[in-house]
Design a protein around this motif. Structure first.
Motif, PDB file in Angstrom:
ATOM      1  N   THR A   1       0.751   3.754  -4.132  1.00 49.58           N
ATOM      2  CA  THR A   1       1.302   3.786  -2.115  1.00 49.58           C
ATOM      3  C   THR A   1       0.910   5.448  -1.404  1.00 49.58           C
ATOM      4  N   PHE A   2       1.032   5.810  -0.520  1.00 52.04           N
ATOM      5  CA  PHE A   2       0.695   7.037   0.407  1.00 52.04           C
ATOM      6  C   PHE A   2      -0.555   7.240   0.308  1.00 52.04           C
ATOM      7  N   GLN A   3      -0.425   8.804  -0.417  1.00 54.98           N
ATOM      8  CA  GLN A   3      -1.221   8.971  -0.904  1.00 54.98           C
ATOM      9  C   GLN A   3      -2.362   9.034  -1.983  1.00 54.98           C
ATOM     10  N   ALA A   4      -1.395   8.456  -2.610  1.00 57.60           N
ATOM     11  CA  ALA A   4      -2.145   8.614  -4.323  1.00 57.60           C
ATOM     12  C   ALA A   4      -2.610   6.466  -3.756  1.00 57.60           C
ATOM     13  N   ALA A   5      -2.281   5.481  -3.313  1.00 62.89           N
ATOM     14  CA  ALA A   5      -3.124   4.788  -2.606  1.00 62.89           C
ATOM     15  C   ALA A   5      -4.467   5.081  -2.240  1.00 62.89           C
ATOM     16  N   ALA A   6      -4.492   6.170  -0.342  1.00 63.34           N
ATOM     17  CA  ALA A   6      -5.994   6.484  -0.437  1.00 63.34           C
ATOM     18  C   ALA A   6      -6.557   6.781  -1.276  1.00 63.34           C
ATOM     19  N   TRP A   7      -6.298   7.865  -2.484  1.00 68.02           N
ATOM     20  CA  TRP A   7      -7.108   8.032  -3.328  1.00 68.02           C
ATOM     21  C   TRP A   7      -7.557   7.364  -3.912  1.00 68.02           C
TER      22      TRP A   7
ATOM     23  N   PRO B   1      -3.325  -1.315   4.760  1.00 71.81           N
ATOM     24  CA  PRO B   1      -2.782  -1.882   6.188  1.00 71.81           C
ATOM     25  C   PRO B   1      -1.194  -2.123   5.399  1.00 71.81           C
ATOM     26  N   SER B   2      -0.975  -2.400   4.413  1.00 71.34           N
ATOM     27  CA  SER B   2       0.557  -2.413   3.377  1.00 71.34           C
ATOM     28  C   SER B   2       1.074  -0.843   3.710  1.00 71.34           C
ATOM     29  N   VAL B   3      -0.033  -0.020   2.811  1.00 73.67           N
ATOM     30  CA  VAL B   3       0.446   1.710   3.818  1.00 73.67           C
ATOM     31  C   VAL B   3       0.226   2.264   4.691  1.00 73.67           C
ATOM     32  N   LEU B   4       0.342   1.292   5.338  1.00 74.91           N
ATOM     33  CA  LEU B   4       0.405   1.593   6.840  1.00 74.91           C
ATOM     34  C   LEU B   4       2.096   1.109   7.070  1.00 74.91           C
ATOM     35  N   ALA B   5       2.614  -0.177   6.679  1.00 78.90           N
ATOM     36  CA  ALA B   5       3.142  -0.655   7.101  1.00 78.90           C
ATOM     37  C   ALA B   5       4.556   0.174   6.121  1.00 78.90           C
ATOM     38  N   HIS B   6       4.151   0.562   4.834  1.00 76.14           N
ATOM     39  CA  HIS B   6       5.357   1.302   3.802  1.00 76.14           C
ATOM     40  C   HIS B   6       5.504   2.712   4.907  1.00 76.14           C
ATOM     41  N   MET B   7       4.556   3.246   4.871  1.00 71.47           N
ATOM     42  CA  MET B   7       5.098   4.293   5.927  1.00 71.47           C
ATOM     43  C   MET B   7       5.530   4.609   7.275  1.00 71.47           C
TER      44      MET B   7
END
Length: 250
Positions: A87-93, A145-151
Motif C-alpha cells: 500500500t501507499f508508496q510501496a504500492a505506487a512503486w 483506488p484502494s490506495v486512495l481509500a486507505h489514505m
C-alpha cells in the motif's frame, strides 16, 4: 540438486521444496543439513522468514540478493497464506507510479489476525480493499483506488505526506471514478469526505460524486489546525499542502 534449482530459475526456496529435491536426487543427507551447507556456500540467502531462502544462482556470481524491497514479504507469502498487499508508496512503486520504494515496505493486512502474522520489520496497517489485489514485484498490491481509500481511511498511517505528494498525482490519475465509488461503498462517511477533500484539486470529477457533509471531520489527529475547508467541513491537522491548489490530473 543445484542444477535443478538453476533449471527452475528458482527465486525463493522453501524447506518443503528443498526436501522434494533431496528426495528426487536420492540424497541420503538430512534436508536440514543440506540447507545448512547450501547457506554456508552462499547458494541460499536468508530472507528473514524461517524455512524460506532466496536462491543465488551462478549467474549472479556470488551470494548476492536479487530480491529487492519485496523479498521479505515474498518469503512470508511463500511460507503462509496471508491476505495482504502493498500500500501507499510501496504500492505506487510496485506499479511504476513512484520512482523509489520506501525504506520500510508498507503492507495493508486484511484484518488484525493477518497483521499479527506479518514481520515487525514491515510497516503493517489494517485495511480491507473492496477491489481485488493486482500482482507486481512478485507480491499482491492494492490498486490505485484502494490506495486512495486507505489514505482517506487512516491518514495518520501515511509516513510522510510531503513524500506522498511525489506519487499521489500519479495514483489519482490512474483511478477511475467507478472504482473509487466501489472502494467507498459501505465505508464510513468520514472516509468519503476525506477522499473528496484530498481529490478536489487533482480529480474534481471524482470529488463531485461525493456528497458534502454537514458535520466536521478531522483529517489527522485532533490538534492545531493547518487549515479548515468549509466545503468539506474538514479540519486538517496533517497535510503539508493544500489539496485545493493541486493541478487536475485528468
Amino acid at each position: 540438486m543445484l542444477e535443478q534449482l538453476e533449471l527452475e530459475q528458482a527465486d525463493l526456496v522453501t524447506m518443503a521444496h528443498l526436501d522434494e529435491l533431496v528426495r528426487a536426487a536420492e540424497i541420503g543427507t538430512a534436508t536440514r543439513t543440506v540447507a545448512t551447507r547450501l547457506r554456508e556456500r552462499g547458494w541460499l540467502l536468508a530472507t528473514g522468514q524461517r524455512g524460506v531462502w532466496e536462491f543465488a544462482p551462478a549467474a549472479v556470481a556470488g551470494p548476492h540478493s536479487r530480491g529487492g524491497p519485496t523479498r521479505l514479504l515474498r518469503a512470508v507469502l511463500a511460507h503462509a497464506e496471508i491476505s495482504c498487499g502493498l500500500t501507499f508508496q510501496a504500492a505506487a512503486w510496485a506499479v511504476n507510479l513512484a520512482d523509489r520504494a520506501p525504506a520500510t515496505v508498507e503492507v495493508a493486512a486484511m484484518d488484525e489476525r493477518a497483521a499479527a502474522r506479518l514481520p515487525a520489520s514491515l510497516d503493517v496497517s489494517v485495511f480491507m480493499p473492496r477491489l481485488p489485489y493486482v500482482f507486481a514485484k512478485g507480491v499482491p498490491v492494492l490498486q490505485p483506488p484502494s490506495v486512495l481509500a486507505h489514505m482517506a481511511a487512516t491518514p495518520t498511517r501515511v509516513r510522510s505526506w510531503a513524500s506522498a505528494l511525489e506519487w499521489l498525482p500519479e495514483i489519482a490519475a490512474e483511478a477511475t471514478a467507478d472504482d473509487v465509488v466501489a472502494e467507498l461503498d459501505g465505508r464510513p462517511a468520514t472516509v468519503s469526505v476525506r477522499m473528496g477533500y484530498l481529490l478536489q484539486g487533482l480529480r474534481p470529477d471524482i470529488a463531485s460524486l461525493i456528497a458534502t457533509p454537514e458535520t466536521k471531520t478531522w483529517f489527522g489527529r485532533r490538534g492545531k489546525l493547518l487549515r479548515h475547508d468549509n466545503k468539506w467541513q474538514i479540519a486538517d491537522t496533517i497535510l503539508p499542502f493544500d489539496p485545493r491548489t493541486l493541478e487536475p490530473v485528468s
